[in-house]
Design a protein around this motif. Structure first.
Motif, PDB file in Angstrom:
ATOM      1  N   SER A 194      19.603 -44.470  27.800  1.00  0.00           N
ATOM      2  CA  SER A 194      18.376 -44.394  27.016  1.00  0.00           C
ATOM      3  C   SER A 194      17.794 -42.994  27.120  1.00  0.00           C
ATOM      4  CB  SER A 194      17.345 -45.408  27.521  1.00  0.00           C
ATOM      5  OG  SER A 194      16.893 -45.034  28.807  1.00  0.00           O
ATOM      6  N   ILE A 195      16.932 -42.671  26.195  1.00  0.00           N
ATOM      7  CA  ILE A 195      16.263 -41.376  26.222  1.00  0.00           C
ATOM      8  C   ILE A 195      15.372 -41.275  27.453  1.00  0.00           C
ATOM      9  CG2 ILE A 195      14.267 -41.987  24.821  1.00  0.00           C
ATOM     10  CD1 ILE A 195      16.255 -38.724  24.557  1.00  0.00           C
ATOM     11  N   GLU A 196      14.795 -42.380  27.903  1.00  0.00           N
ATOM     12  CA  GLU A 196      13.959 -42.386  29.094  1.00  0.00           C
ATOM     13  C   GLU A 196      14.761 -41.983  30.332  1.00  0.00           C
ATOM     14  OE1 GLU A 196      14.044 -45.097  27.006  1.00  0.00           O
ATOM     15  OE2 GLU A 196      12.113 -44.730  26.016  1.00  0.00           O
ATOM     16  N   TYR A 197      15.991 -42.423  30.405  1.00  0.00           N
ATOM     17  CA  TYR A 197      16.859 -42.064  31.528  1.00  0.00           C
ATOM     18  C   TYR A 197      17.104 -40.556  31.543  1.00  0.00           C
ATOM     19  CZ  TYR A 197      21.068 -41.643  34.366  1.00  0.00           C
ATOM     20  OH  TYR A 197      21.985 -41.256  35.311  1.00  0.00           O
ATOM     21  N   LEU A 198      17.387 -39.994  30.392  1.00  0.00           N
ATOM     22  CA  LEU A 198      17.614 -38.564  30.286  1.00  0.00           C
ATOM     23  C   LEU A 198      16.351 -37.781  30.649  1.00  0.00           C
ATOM     24  CD1 LEU A 198      19.528 -36.299  29.552  1.00  0.00           C
ATOM     25  CD2 LEU A 198      18.850 -36.572  27.171  1.00  0.00           C
ATOM     26  N   GLU A 199      15.204 -38.245  30.182  1.00  0.00           N
ATOM     27  CA  GLU A 199      13.934 -37.593  30.510  1.00  0.00           C
ATOM     28  C   GLU A 199      13.671 -37.624  32.009  1.00  0.00           C
ATOM     29  OE1 GLU A 199      11.284 -39.789  27.986  1.00  0.00           O
ATOM     30  OE2 GLU A 199      11.406 -38.286  26.396  1.00  0.00           O
ATOM     31  N   GLU A 200      13.984 -38.722  32.657  1.00  0.00           N
ATOM     32  CA  GLU A 200      13.780 -38.827  34.104  1.00  0.00           C
ATOM     33  C   GLU A 200      14.700 -37.869  34.851  1.00  0.00           C
ATOM     34  OE1 GLU A 200      12.402 -39.454  37.742  1.00  0.00           O
ATOM     35  OE2 GLU A 200      11.430 -40.055  35.878  1.00  0.00           O
ATOM     36  N   LEU A 201      15.921 -37.692  34.387  1.00  0.00           N
ATOM     37  CA  LEU A 201      16.822 -36.721  34.999  1.00  0.00           C
ATOM     38  C   LEU A 201      16.242 -35.310  34.913  1.00  0.00           C
ATOM     39  CD1 LEU A 201      20.362 -37.847  33.799  1.00  0.00           C
ATOM     40  CD2 LEU A 201      19.417 -37.999  36.105  1.00  0.00           C
ATOM     41  N   ILE A 202      15.682 -34.985  33.770  1.00  0.00           N
ATOM     42  CA  ILE A 202      15.083 -33.661  33.581  1.00  0.00           C
ATOM     43  C   ILE A 202      13.884 -33.484  34.492  1.00  0.00           C
ATOM     44  CG2 ILE A 202      13.846 -32.194  31.934  1.00  0.00           C
ATOM     45  CD1 ILE A 202      15.716 -33.497  29.770  1.00  0.00           C
ATOM     46  N   ARG A 203      13.013 -34.494  34.574  1.00  0.00           N
ATOM     47  CA  ARG A 203      11.846 -34.410  35.458  1.00  0.00           C
ATOM     48  C   ARG A 203      12.279 -34.272  36.914  1.00  0.00           C
ATOM     49  NH1 ARG A 203       9.676 -37.889  31.624  1.00  0.00           N
ATOM     50  NH2 ARG A 203      10.388 -39.729  32.716  1.00  0.00           N
ATOM     51  N   SER A 204      13.298 -34.991  37.313  1.00  0.00           N
ATOM     52  CA  SER A 204      13.792 -34.912  38.689  1.00  0.00           C
ATOM     53  C   SER A 204      14.293 -33.515  39.000  1.00  0.00           C
ATOM     54  CB  SER A 204      14.919 -35.916  38.914  1.00  0.00           C
ATOM     55  OG  SER A 204      14.444 -37.223  38.784  1.00  0.00           O
ATOM     56  N   TYR A 205      14.997 -32.910  38.062  1.00  0.00           N
ATOM     57  CA  TYR A 205      15.484 -31.550  38.263  1.00  0.00           C
ATOM     58  C   TYR A 205      14.310 -30.590  38.415  1.00  0.00           C
ATOM     59  CZ  TYR A 205      17.186 -26.910  37.316  1.00  0.00           C
ATOM     60  OH  TYR A 205      17.426 -25.567  37.391  1.00  0.00           O
TER      61      TYR A 205
END
Length: 72
Positions: free
Chosen positions: A7-18
């Motif tokens: 999901s797009i939310e999963y990708l967004e969370e990866l970016i925030r984590s980075y």
């Protein structure tokens, strides 16, 4: 082969984590935590101690406060 992004939310969370980890790593590499453990210092003192520009230090400090790693 690339994994399917769920999901797009999963990708967004990866970016925030980075971004969060990059802020913490930057502070660590600059010696900010080590400096603050020895003595609480003002921004002006940290600029001199760490030899970094005011604007960059202020952005870093604000990010660390937002992450609740530092307190004002």
């Amino acid at each position: 082969m690339l994994n399917k992004i769920e999901s797009i939310e999963y990708l967004e969370e990866l970016i925030r984590s980075y971004r969060r980890s990059h802020v913490i790593l930057t502070a660590f590499e600059l010696g900010l935590f080590e400096t603050l453990v020895r003595k609480n210092q003002s921004v002006d003192e940290l600029i001199i101690e760490l030899d970094i520009p005011r604007r960059g230090l202020e952005l870093l400090l604000h990010a660390l406060v937002a992450l609740e790693i530092l307190q004002i």
